[in-house]
Write a protein that holds these residues in place. Sequence first.
Motif, PDB file in Angstrom:
ATOM      1  N   GLU A 131       0.553  -1.402   0.262  1.00 26.38           N
ATOM      2  CA  GLU A 131       0.239  -0.033   0.134  1.00 26.38           C
ATOM      3  C   GLU A 131       0.884   1.573  -0.424  1.00 26.38           C
ATOM      4  O   GLU A 131       0.879   2.240  -0.897  1.00 26.38           O
ATOM      5  CB  GLU A 131      -0.947  -0.026   1.199  1.00 26.38           C
ATOM      6  N   ALA A 132       2.379   1.099   0.811  1.00 28.66           N
ATOM      7  CA  ALA A 132       2.937   2.706   1.169  1.00 28.66           C
ATOM      8  C   ALA A 132       3.136   2.885  -0.779  1.00 28.66           C
ATOM      9  O   ALA A 132       4.043   3.819  -1.246  1.00 28.66           O
ATOM     10  CB  ALA A 132       3.826   2.036   1.083  1.00 28.66           C
ATOM     11  N   GLN A 133       4.153   0.917  -1.060  1.00 27.40           N
ATOM     12  CA  GLN A 133       4.263   1.480  -2.692  1.00 27.40           C
ATOM     13  C   GLN A 133       3.100   2.591  -3.557  1.00 27.40           C
ATOM     14  O   GLN A 133       3.865   3.019  -4.121  1.00 27.40           O
ATOM     15  CB  GLN A 133       4.497   0.319  -3.591  1.00 27.40           C
ATOM     16  N   LYS A 134       2.592   2.106  -3.793  1.00 24.05           N
ATOM     17  CA  LYS A 134       1.550   2.899  -4.321  1.00 24.05           C
ATOM     18  C   LYS A 134       1.502   3.837  -3.867  1.00 24.05           C
ATOM     19  O   LYS A 134       0.958   4.863  -4.811  1.00 24.05           O
ATOM     20  CB  LYS A 134      -0.316   1.715  -4.632  1.00 24.05           C
ATOM     21  N   ASN A 135       0.843   4.267  -2.497  1.00 25.78           N
ATOM     22  CA  ASN A 135       0.522   5.810  -2.361  1.00 25.78           C
ATOM     23  C   ASN A 135       1.984   6.734  -2.884  1.00 25.78           C
ATOM     24  O   ASN A 135       2.189   7.473  -3.189  1.00 25.78           O
ATOM     25  CB  ASN A 135       0.696   6.346  -0.977  1.00 25.78           C
ATOM     26  N   TYR A 136       3.310   5.468  -2.753  1.00 23.48           N
ATOM     27  CA  TYR A 136       4.636   6.553  -3.060  1.00 23.48           C
ATOM     28  C   TYR A 136       4.489   6.956  -4.509  1.00 23.48           C
ATOM     29  O   TYR A 136       4.575   8.129  -5.002  1.00 23.48           O
ATOM     30  CB  TYR A 136       5.868   6.153  -2.830  1.00 23.48           C
ATOM     31  N   MET A 137       3.754   5.731  -5.422  1.00 24.64           N
ATOM     32  CA  MET A 137       4.027   6.158  -6.955  1.00 24.64           C
ATOM     33  C   MET A 137       2.651   7.012  -7.735  1.00 24.64           C
ATOM     34  O   MET A 137       2.946   7.827  -7.692  1.00 24.64           O
ATOM     35  CB  MET A 137       3.517   5.282  -7.756  1.00 24.64           C
ATOM     36  N   ALA A 138       2.203   7.373  -6.282  1.00 21.30           N
ATOM     37  CA  ALA A 138       0.584   8.003  -6.871  1.00 21.30           C
ATOM     38  C   ALA A 138       1.461   9.798  -6.397  1.00 21.30           C
ATOM     39  O   ALA A 138       1.242  10.464  -7.210  1.00 21.30           O
ATOM     40  CB  ALA A 138      -0.335   7.842  -6.356  1.00 21.30           C
ATOM     41  N   PHE A 139       2.138   9.847  -5.384  1.00 23.09           N
ATOM     42  CA  PHE A 139       2.911  10.675  -5.372  1.00 23.09           C
ATOM     43  C   PHE A 139       3.694  11.541  -6.030  1.00 23.09           C
ATOM     44  O   PHE A 139       4.071  13.195  -6.421  1.00 23.09           O
ATOM     45  CB  PHE A 139       2.944  10.965  -3.315  1.00 23.09           C
ATOM     46  N   LEU A 140       4.658  10.829  -6.305  1.00 18.60           N
ATOM     47  CA  LEU A 140       5.885  11.186  -7.659  1.00 18.60           C
ATOM     48  C   LEU A 140       5.296  11.801  -8.598  1.00 18.60           C
ATOM     49  O   LEU A 140       5.148  12.292  -9.368  1.00 18.60           O
ATOM     50  CB  LEU A 140       6.153   9.700  -7.632  1.00 18.60           C
ATOM     51  N   ASP A 141       3.951  10.776  -9.030  1.00 11.78           N
ATOM     52  CA  ASP A 141       3.434  10.774 -10.270  1.00 11.78           C
ATOM     53  C   ASP A 141       2.267  13.100 -10.412  1.00 11.78           C
ATOM     54  O   ASP A 141       2.642  13.406 -11.517  1.00 11.78           O
ATOM     55  CB  ASP A 141       2.114  10.069 -10.824  1.00 11.78           C
ATOM     56  N   SER A 142       1.581  12.709  -9.158  1.00 12.75           N
ATOM     57  CA  SER A 142       1.618  14.255  -9.134  1.00 12.75           C
ATOM     58  C   SER A 142       2.157  15.084  -9.090  1.00 12.75           C
ATOM     59  O   SER A 142       2.172  15.914  -9.264  1.00 12.75           O
ATOM     60  CB  SER A 142       0.607  13.749  -7.619  1.00 12.75           C
ATOM     61  N   GLN A 143       3.759  15.232  -8.387  1.00 17.33           N
ATOM     62  CA  GLN A 143       4.642  15.832  -7.906  1.00 17.33           C
ATOM     63  C   GLN A 143       5.011  15.981  -9.377  1.00 17.33           C
ATOM     64  O   GLN A 143       5.026  17.673  -9.895  1.00 17.33           O
ATOM     65  CB  GLN A 143       5.880  15.921  -7.273  1.00 17.33           C
ATOM     66  N   THR A 144       5.694  15.316 -10.001  1.00 19.07           N
ATOM     67  CA  THR A 144       5.475  15.231 -11.631  1.00 19.07           C
ATOM     68  C   THR A 144       4.608  16.800 -12.440  1.00 19.07           C
ATOM     69  O   THR A 144       5.332  17.146 -13.242  1.00 19.07           O
ATOM     70  CB  THR A 144       6.149  13.663 -12.614  1.00 19.07           C
ATOM     71  N   ALA A 145       4.263  15.998 -12.225  1.00 15.62           N
ATOM     72  CA  ALA A 145       2.518  16.429 -13.303  1.00 15.62           C
ATOM     73  C   ALA A 145       2.497  18.353 -12.698  1.00 15.62           C
ATOM     74  O   ALA A 145       2.518  18.931 -13.708  1.00 15.62           O
ATOM     75  CB  ALA A 145       1.281  15.751 -13.432  1.00 15.62           C
ATOM     76  N   THR A 146       2.603  18.063 -11.478  1.00 18.43           N
ATOM     77  CA  THR A 146       2.681  19.652 -11.278  1.00 18.43           C
ATOM     78  C   THR A 146       3.919  20.685 -11.591  1.00 18.43           C
ATOM     79  O   THR A 146       3.617  22.141 -12.155  1.00 18.43           O
ATOM     80  CB  THR A 146       2.488  19.142  -9.466  1.00 18.43           C
ATOM     81  N   PHE A 147       4.979  19.566 -11.327  1.00 21.88           N
ATOM     82  CA  PHE A 147       6.539  20.793 -11.585  1.00 21.88           C
ATOM     83  C   PHE A 147       6.369  20.965 -13.385  1.00 21.88           C
ATOM     84  O   PHE A 147       6.350  22.022 -13.328  1.00 21.88           O
ATOM     85  CB  PHE A 147       7.249  19.623 -11.517  1.00 21.88           C
ATOM     86  N   SER A 148       6.006  20.130 -13.615  1.00 28.63           N
ATOM     87  CA  SER A 148       5.992  20.161 -15.396  1.00 28.63           C
ATOM     88  C   SER A 148       5.092  21.095 -16.002  1.00 28.63           C
ATOM     89  O   SER A 148       5.152  22.101 -16.503  1.00 28.63           O
ATOM     90  CB  SER A 148       5.829  18.932 -15.868  1.00 28.63           C
ATOM     91  N   ARG A 149       3.372  21.202 -14.924  1.00 27.56           N
ATOM     92  CA  ARG A 149       1.936  22.542 -14.951  1.00 27.56           C
ATOM     93  C   ARG A 149       3.200  23.720 -15.524  1.00 27.56           C
ATOM     94  O   ARG A 149       3.269  24.872 -15.799  1.00 27.56           O
ATOM     95  CB  ARG A 149       1.351  22.073 -14.409  1.00 27.56           C
ATOM     96  N   HIS A 150       3.771  23.890 -13.825  1.00 25.86           N
ATOM     97  CA  HIS A 150       4.427  24.895 -13.009  1.00 25.86           C
ATOM     98  C   HIS A 150       5.053  25.682 -14.354  1.00 25.86           C
ATOM     99  O   HIS A 150       5.588  27.272 -14.530  1.00 25.86           O
ATOM    100  CB  HIS A 150       5.304  24.993 -11.896  1.00 25.86           C
ATOM    101  N   LYS A 151       6.452  25.183 -14.834  1.00 23.50           N
ATOM    102  CA  LYS A 151       7.613  25.422 -15.686  1.00 23.50           C
ATOM    103  C   LYS A 151       6.754  25.308 -16.592  1.00 23.50           C
ATOM    104  O   LYS A 151       7.467  26.823 -17.183  1.00 23.50           O
ATOM    105  CB  LYS A 151       8.433  23.489 -15.195  1.00 23.50           C
TER     106      LYS A 151
END
Length: 1327
Positions: A1115-1135
């Motif tokens: 479950e922790a692995q899935k949460n980390y994956m979802a968090f990394l996807d969210s961070q990557t999307a947010t970073f790309s959008r702001h950039k």
Amino acid sequence: MRNLKLLRSLEFRDIQAQGKPQCLSLRAEQATVLIGSERGLVEVDPVTREVKNEIPLVAEGFLPEDGSGCIVGIQDLLDQESVCVATASGDVLLCNLSTHQLECVGSVASGISVMSWSPDQELVLLATGQQTLIMMTKDFEPIMEQQIHQDDFGKSKFVTVGWGRKETQFHGSEGRQAAFQIQMHESALPWDDHRPQVTWRGDGQFFAVSVVCPETGARKVRVWSREFALQSTSEPVAGLGPALAWKPSGSLIASTQDKPNQQDVVFFEKNGLLHGQFTLPFFKDEVKVNGLFWNADSTVLAVWLEELQREENSSLKTYVQLWTVGNYHWYLKQSLPFDTCGKSKIVSLLWDPVSPYRLHVLCQGWHYLCYDWHWTTDRSSGDNLSDMANVAVIDGNRVLVTVFRQSVVPPPMCTYRLQLPHFVNQVMFSARPEKSNDLAVLDATNQISVYKCGDSPSVDSTVKLGAVGGNGFKISLRTPHLDKRYKIPIEDSEAEEVNPLKFSLLAWVQEDIFLAVSHSQSGPQSAIHHLTVAPSETDNEQGQLNISSSVTVDGVIISLCCNPKTKSVALQVAGGQIFKYLWESPSLAVEPWKNPGGFPVRFPYLCTQTELAMIGGEECVLGLTDRCRFFINDTEVASNITSFAVYDEFLLVTTHSHICQCFCLRDASLKTLQAGLSSSYVPNGESLRKVERGSRIVTIVPQDTKLILQMPRGNLEVVHHRALVLAQIRKWLDKLMFKEAFECMRKLRINLNLIHDHNPKVFLENVETFIRQIDSVNHINLFFTELKEEDVTKTMYPPPVPSTVPRSSDPDEKKVDLICDAMRAAMENINPRKYCLSILTSHVKKTTPELEMALQKVHELQGNAPPVPDAVSAEEALKYLLLLVDVNELYDHSLGTYDFDLVLMVAEKSQKDPKEYLPFLNTLKKMETNYQRFTIDKYLKRYEKAIGHLSKCGPEYFPECLNLIKDKNLYNEALKLYPPNSQQYQDISIAYGEHLLREHLHEPAGLVFARCGAHEKALSAFLACGSWQQALCAAAQLHLPAEQLAGLGRTLAGKLVEQSKHSDAATVLEQYAQDHEEAVLVLLEGAAWEEALRLVHKYNRPDIIETNIKPSILEAQKNYMAFLDSQTATFSRHKKRLLVVRELKEQAQQVNLDDEAPHGQESDLFSETSSVMSGRYSHSNSRISARSSKNRRKAERKKHSLKEGSPLEDVALLEALSEVVQGTEKLKDEIGHILKMLFLFEFDEQGRELQKAFEDTLLLMERSLPEIWTLTPQQSSATPVLGPNSTANSIMASYQQQKTSVPVLDAELFMPPKINRRTQWKLSLLD
């Protein structure tokens, strides 16, 4: 208080021309001289000493051949490039000197006696032989002709308003018979030539004519306007002479008058009335005045006099005297004697119209002389206390000397005057510092009179006291006495007859050596002579000076200044070159003066005042031109200097800005002086002082603070320039001359803290010396009252050179306390009775006033009678103390001493009602001592002392003490008063702990309870603050049963989980609740995988791995994956959005380059940029209230808004991107731990997926950093905007970018977040 000093003389002897010279005129542009004779016109160049043109008028028939012809006027006409000549026969000629053409433009049959042109050369006035005046234009077109004699008074005739007849008026000392006297008209003077005299006002609007009236035979002066209308006629003046000169400034018309016993120069106003006069220094009928001449700026009046024949075969003299006025007194500054027979007889005289102080003289033997004068102040040049700051003023045959060290006497008065047998031309003081009060006087007969200061065997009749003597007034001044008179020999007697000023620029350099300058007659050369005293066998007053040596200098020497310390003389020649001459050098060589760079010094302009000074260790030449340009060596440092003086290591100047500046030359440089003189007025600067308009420096009193200034009218003003004052005070303090420094500081309102702050170590070591020198209780008290902690050498009076004096490095040492203690100890050692009041002041002035000690000293005086006369009684001391301290405060402090006699003594001097304090004091006297003092301290609100006294009263008073402790929060102080094992100590501790609980300080409260043994209260306090170790310690001391201890452990674990302290909670559950399964679950919740696995194996529960650990890891692995996807999307959008915003801003700046420059971060530029980004958003930070922290936080959030189109959207995007990067960076440890668990339980696919996703995210962010964080604000502002490749638009855009930069508080957002590549998170087993 200035004298006229000869700058240079130009002599042209034996001009090769025919006939005898008759008149003189100038050609200003060509710098030539026109001379008229009975044969014609001659133009000569006095510099090259050659005849340039000669126009014969006899051959043309305009002058008779028998030599009886006369030229009455010559005028150079600039517009017509010709010279106008008028002859006595009546011809008016125009002569072109270039073509030698002559043209007769007019002729008057009756002859011409005077031709006078207006100053603007627009009109010409002719006086004819038929007693008429003819006015013509510059083209010689007649305007009008009028009779020279008029019966009418003129347009300005006075109006009688009928205030009574003459017989009824007051007539003063003349008596009543003056009303009935008949006005008698005296005829013209016997030597009067009866020719009319014409003079114009400086602006050419009026002219005056002096003529002999045919009816009365007396002279009258009539004033005419430019329109040839009679304005006024002078009042009848008996003995009026023919000389006439209108002051160019327009105020007065000068003429002469013979009186019964004297001859005066009188002045008329434009309305014809007399307005002032001065007396010529001759007897009646001794001389006649041939002419009066004003110079161009109306400051000097030249009087041309000629002696009358009184005895047969007597040699007659002609004099040219230069008079000036100051403070309504006329001074005779120069007198030039000429012979009236032979070649040296004066023919014509006139001032230069361009150079105001240049005088042209023409003698009968075709000798031409030109003198250049300048103003100088003759002052003594010593720099020690023996110098009396003497200033000498020439006035005819008198020298008026003012001694400014002892008295400031306004001119024309003086301290004393020297009476000389002949007119004085120059005064010089001795250049030797030890003999700077001695002076030498050069008179018109080339004789030097030496006056020396010192003991005289007899009273000198030539020295008379001035304003300081008489009427029984005793003075301490030592006046000089005549030592000897020396005759200067002239080798060529004819030269002395022709040029009376053979020697100039005299300087007295040694006891028996004078330096003098003479100019060559044949070319531009000068000679500097050593005049030494010739040995004499007789001891008479008359001596002889011989020329012991001479040095020739190429060029005309125009100034000389010497430095007695270096024995050097600076010579300035007419071309501006400066030469150095060492008068003690055996070679007697003259060499060019060189600047520090080794190049010869040359003044670009002629300097009329020169001085030598040491600047930064180099000897430099200082020069001031008559146009206020100031030079140091060959560098112009200012162009608005009106006067300057060098004193010791200081340079003082006055400027056109009406300020006086003072510069220290010790460590100065040309650049610092130039910057200081060009800067504007700096408030509170010690080097600047405002002065009255037109002030000039007269002198500076050595080793004192006086600066003497003279106003334009002539009156004096003494100022104490702050720079001189502080410099002198520092010298006195360095020499431990405290009394002089104190008196000066007290008089001139200098802060007395400087006495200590100048050198604290020296002052504290010499406090006793300071007290003995001051020796005044009032002055010492004044010093105490001005003391403050501020170091005035850093604030009010910074030294011109940074001080190397060591300062106290201990910040706890109070300056005021140190001084008070040191001075009190010294005063008690010297005479405590005498300095009693000062000792009291030292107690009161301390940072924490020691009023009790001061009162105690007063109380000690009460019982002791004063044994010495200067002792102070207790009553006087108490009265003085009440002046320093408020009586109510003093009453309270006296009460705090617990001495009721002292309290009564203070209360009697106060305004308190005895009905108020006597019952209170009586009540206190009845109490037990400790309780009495407790009551007093409680009344004075000294609660710490109060509980100390109350604790000594016994256990029955403890409840009252405890209530006071609780009321005033004096727990820490109270705990020190009782032993730890006492009941009082325990009661106070419990009260203290309960107080801390009310303040929500649970952990300190638990510690207090635990210390006094109240373990139950300690356990409760530790539970409230979550301190589980201390709580379990308290529980162990309470010996709780196992069930309660387990419940306590579960309670603590729940609180620790709430605080995200999962490891601590697991420890409590395992060890105290004996629940290892719950401990494992808590560890899994806190992601402590390895610790949870340890407990599983410790208690042999492998079932938990399958039921809890593996599901939690996945479950922790899935949460980390979802968090990394969210961070990557947010970073790309702001950039992406950031790049768009930056592009839009650059476009907006290019569009708005021509608009007004922005004034802040929310300027019009950003508003227009916002409209480009989005039309939906607008707000202004100025509307946000910052009255509370909540509003401030709200304002911060609103300032960096991510909404599209907000003014600082780019800053907000940077902030958001930085947070994303930092949040991802913090996951490295957690990712590393979970990767290990995934590999351990054979979840390789999930592990590789997570490792790959995290690695890609980090790589994306790391590569994007240079693109997002391009330049920091410092680098951006430092980017050069100028250069060959820049355009106007790029430069403007760069400046606008600098003006619209973000605030300093947001500058950290422009710094890229740090990514630590050394952190090992990656698991190589999953590659």
